[in-house]
Design an enzyme around this catalytic site. Structure first.
Site, PDB file in Angstrom:
ATOM      1  N   GLU A  15       0.800  -1.213  -0.001  1.00 44.01           N
ATOM      2  CA  GLU A  15      -0.038   0.001   0.066  1.00 44.01           C
ATOM      3  C   GLU A  15       0.784   1.178  -0.107  1.00 44.01           C
ATOM      4  O   GLU A  15       1.798   1.211   0.522  1.00 44.01           O
ATOM      5  CB  GLU A  15      -0.730  -0.027   1.311  1.00 44.01           C
ATOM      6  CG  GLU A  15      -1.910  -1.142   1.221  1.00 44.01           C
ATOM      7  CD  GLU A  15      -2.707  -1.122   2.517  1.00 44.01           C
ATOM      8  OE1 GLU A  15      -2.787   0.044   3.252  1.00 44.01           O
ATOM      9  OE2 GLU A  15      -3.422  -2.078   2.788  1.00 44.01           O
ATOM     10  N   CYS A  62       3.171   8.610   1.274  1.00 45.42           N
ATOM     11  CA  CYS A  62       3.454   7.712   2.380  1.00 45.42           C
ATOM     12  C   CYS A  62       3.758   6.270   1.561  1.00 45.42           C
ATOM     13  O   CYS A  62       2.786   5.715   0.973  1.00 45.42           O
ATOM     14  CB  CYS A  62       2.331   7.552   3.148  1.00 45.42           C
ATOM     15  SG  CYS A  62       2.469   6.364   4.497  1.00 45.42           S
ATOM     16  N   CYS A 105       4.794  -6.660   8.021  1.00 46.01           N
ATOM     17  CA  CYS A 105       5.645  -6.145   8.832  1.00 46.01           C
ATOM     18  C   CYS A 105       5.874  -7.213   9.943  1.00 46.01           C
ATOM     19  O   CYS A 105       5.079  -7.813  10.561  1.00 46.01           O
ATOM     20  CB  CYS A 105       5.042  -5.018   9.629  1.00 46.01           C
ATOM     21  SG  CYS A 105       6.156  -3.925  10.740  1.00 46.01           S
ATOM     22  N   CYS A 141       3.005  -4.816  16.173  1.00 44.61           N
ATOM     23  CA  CYS A 141       2.150  -3.822  16.994  1.00 44.61           C
ATOM     24  C   CYS A 141       0.768  -4.255  17.089  1.00 44.61           C
ATOM     25  O   CYS A 141       0.066  -4.620  15.845  1.00 44.61           O
ATOM     26  CB  CYS A 141       2.263  -2.416  16.348  1.00 44.61           C
ATOM     27  SG  CYS A 141       4.134  -2.071  16.145  1.00 44.61           S
ATOM     28  N   CYS A 170      -2.137  -2.360  14.823  1.00 44.27           N
ATOM     29  CA  CYS A 170      -1.832  -2.137  13.513  1.00 44.27           C
ATOM     30  C   CYS A 170      -2.472  -3.262  12.455  1.00 44.27           C
ATOM     31  O   CYS A 170      -2.095  -4.368  12.735  1.00 44.27           O
ATOM     32  CB  CYS A 170      -0.308  -2.014  13.243  1.00 44.27           C
ATOM     33  SG  CYS A 170       0.288  -1.794  11.696  1.00 44.27           S
ATOM     34  N   CYS A 207      -2.950   1.967   8.214  1.00 44.93           N
ATOM     35  CA  CYS A 207      -1.677   1.049   7.816  1.00 44.93           C
ATOM     36  C   CYS A 207      -2.342  -0.349   7.468  1.00 44.93           C
ATOM     37  O   CYS A 207      -2.500  -1.035   8.332  1.00 44.93           O
ATOM     38  CB  CYS A 207      -0.789   1.186   8.840  1.00 44.93           C
ATOM     39  SG  CYS A 207       0.834   0.325   8.661  1.00 44.93           S
TER      40      CYS A 207
HETATM   41  N1  SAH Z   1       7.225   0.618  11.562  1.00 43.23           N
HETATM   42  C1  SAH Z   1       7.423   2.086  11.597  1.00 43.23           C
HETATM   43  C2  SAH Z   1       6.622   2.978  10.154  1.00 43.23           C
HETATM   44  C3  SAH Z   1       5.203   2.278   9.817  1.00 43.23           C
HETATM   45  S1  SAH Z   1       3.605   2.503  10.715  1.00 43.23           S
HETATM   46  C4  SAH Z   1       6.661   2.760  12.775  1.00 43.23           C
HETATM   47  O1  SAH Z   1       6.417   1.904  13.599  1.00 43.23           O
HETATM   48  O2  SAH Z   1       6.997   4.187  12.931  1.00 43.23           O
HETATM   49  C5  SAH Z   1       3.603   4.253  10.640  1.00 43.23           C
HETATM   50  C6  SAH Z   1       3.029   4.898  12.013  1.00 43.23           C
HETATM   51  O3  SAH Z   1       1.414   4.521  11.804  1.00 43.23           O
HETATM   52  C7  SAH Z   1       3.361   4.482  13.124  1.00 43.23           C
HETATM   53  O4  SAH Z   1       3.443   5.527  13.994  1.00 43.23           O
HETATM   54  C8  SAH Z   1       2.239   3.467  13.841  1.00 43.23           C
HETATM   55  O5  SAH Z   1       2.383   3.191  15.025  1.00 43.23           O
HETATM   56  C9  SAH Z   1       1.001   4.192  13.072  1.00 43.23           C
HETATM   57  N2  SAH Z   1      -0.052   3.372  13.167  1.00 43.23           N
HETATM   58  C10 SAH Z   1      -0.063   1.817  12.877  1.00 43.23           C
HETATM   59  N3  SAH Z   1      -1.459   1.358  13.157  1.00 43.23           N
HETATM   60  C11 SAH Z   1      -2.138   2.381  13.506  1.00 43.23           C
HETATM   61  C12 SAH Z   1      -3.725   2.853  13.507  1.00 43.23           C
HETATM   62  N4  SAH Z   1      -4.496   1.745  13.668  1.00 43.23           N
HETATM   63  N5  SAH Z   1      -4.068   4.086  13.886  1.00 43.23           N
HETATM   64  C13 SAH Z   1      -3.049   5.290  13.740  1.00 43.23           C
HETATM   65  N6  SAH Z   1      -1.862   4.961  13.768  1.00 43.23           N
HETATM   66  C14 SAH Z   1      -1.350   3.756  13.287  1.00 43.23           C
END
Ligand code: SAH
Length: 363
Positions: free
Chosen positions: A94, A107, A114, A118, A121, A336
């Site tokens: 994406e 972006c 990944c 998290c 995510c 994401c």
């Molecule tokens: N791996 C990297 C970059 C990709 S994620 C990182 O962790 O920074 C980019 C951003 O989107 C990160 O801050 C992540 O925590 C956030 N993110 C992921 N899922 C999300 C969600 N459901 N709502 C809002 N932000 C989210």
């Protein structure tokens, strides 16, 4: 994919000059190819009209361009376009096109899936398939720029994947965006979950890019609940690496703080966050990101508007400048990994893009 033909996308001008020389042409042919790929975003070797036809044929016999295909686009009313791009081996990533009045931002993803895991995510739920190459990272930019009448001037590495777990390709792609595409490196942001060796290595590259840290919690115990892989590095180690990054590059950092209702959004947690950054004397803004809804076993939800405002005011009172990420493209699954997951479940027709674009994007 035609594996016996090498990929041009991802090569620097110097490397393309070398390829031209190896094919018996002068080095400047390599510079012409670089211009067609990175500045004009052509999709075929045939479109490189100032190359002699015989050389184009020779080139095509040995090399391929390697751009991703757009398989799906979703356009939100605010002009945000979420892309699903297919790589040469059929896997998809994406990317998002984000138009603002004063600039356009892209972006990009750095991995297919990944490994960070998290809990909040959507990308994490499928795990990691593979790393992207530098060409595949820059290819996302080129695919979106090719469809836009406005210049994409800013790039954030905040799509799928953890950039610092795909370090070499990430750094090479940043240099390609700066040197070949011609973007100001100051307009490039790499967001990390906090990979300490990667942060320290990036500091030594001495590129004037912005580093964004996904902090999301003011203490290790809560952070480990949200980001299981965060257990590997304590917050103190991560913030020490960030301080080193700021010292070497003389750049401010951005601290991203995802706000989840009832989990990390209390005024006490805001004060703890401000104190933590103060303790490390870390310059930089806190970027508050209200949780973009994803179904989770924990039942995470977005905080109320009042809770978000309270968190922000508490941080401000403690002397921390905060920005709040505008929620964009909500209706098109802009969080994401959401689009890709849904697309894997339903086979939908590709949206014909130009007819759907709002005027703000077309002009
Ligand atoms: N791996 C990297 C970059 C990709 S994620 C990182 O962790 O920074 C980019 C951003 O989107 C990160 O801050 C992540 O925590 C956030 N993110 C992921 N899922 C999300 C969600 N459901 N709502 C809002 N932000 C989210």
């Amino acid at each position: 994919m035609e594996p016996n033909r090498q990929c041009l996308l991802g090569c620097s001008t110097k490397e393309l000059e070398q390829i031209a020389l190896e094919l018996g042409e002068p080095a400047y042919r390599g510079r012409q190819i670089a211009r067609w790929i990175y500045r004009k975003q052509v999709r075929t070797l045939d479109a490189m009209s100032d190359l002699p036809a015989a050389f184009r044929a020779h080139l095509a016999a040995n090399y391929r361009l390697g751009l991703p295909d757009v398989v799906h686009r979703e356009v939100a009313s605010d002009g945000t376009i979420k892309y699903l791009l297919r790589l040469e081996d059929g896997l998809t990533v994406e990317s998002v096109y984000l138009p603002y009045p004063d600039r356009v931002s892209a972006c990009l993803s750095t991995q297919v899936g990944c490994p960070a895991g998290c809990r909040f995510c959507a990308t994490a739920q499928g795990g990691l398939a593979r790393n992207l190459t530098a060409g595949e990272i820059v290819g996302q930019y080129l695919a979106m720029q090719a469809e836009s009448t406005r210049r994409i001037s800013h790039v954030v590495y905040m799509g799928m994947g953890e950039p610092l777990w795909n370090y070499e390709a990430t750094v090479k792609s940043l240099r390609l965006l700066g040197n070949e595409v011609g973007l100001s490196m100051r307009n490039l942001t790499v967001s990390t979950v906090g990979v300490v060796p990667g942060i320290l290595a990036l500091a030594r590259e001495n590129m004037p890019i912005t580093l964004a840290l996904s902090l999301h919690a003011p203490d290790d115990a809560l952070r480990a609940r949200l980001i299981p892989t965060a257990r590997k590095w304590k917050l103190d180690e991560i913030l020490a690496a960030c301080a080193e990054y700021a010292r070497i590059t003389k750049r401010n950092l951005t601290f991203e703080y995802l706000l989840i209702g009832g989990v990390n959004d209390s005024p006490e947690q805001a004060r703890a966050l401000a104190a933590l950054l103060e303790r490390w004397k870390l310059p930089g803004n806190v970027n508050l990101i209200p949780f973009n809804y994803v179904e989770t076993p924990e039942g995470f939800r977005r905080p109320t508007k009042e809770a978000i405002a309270r968190f922000r005011e508490t941080l401000a009172a403690a002397g921390r400048v905060t920005t709040q990420r505008m929620t964009r493209g909500d209706a098109i699954n802009a969080a994401c990994g959401q689009l890709r997951r849904r697309m894997a479940q339903t086979a939908e027709a590709t949206v014909p893009i130009l007819s759907l674009l709002p005027p703000s994007v077309r002009s």
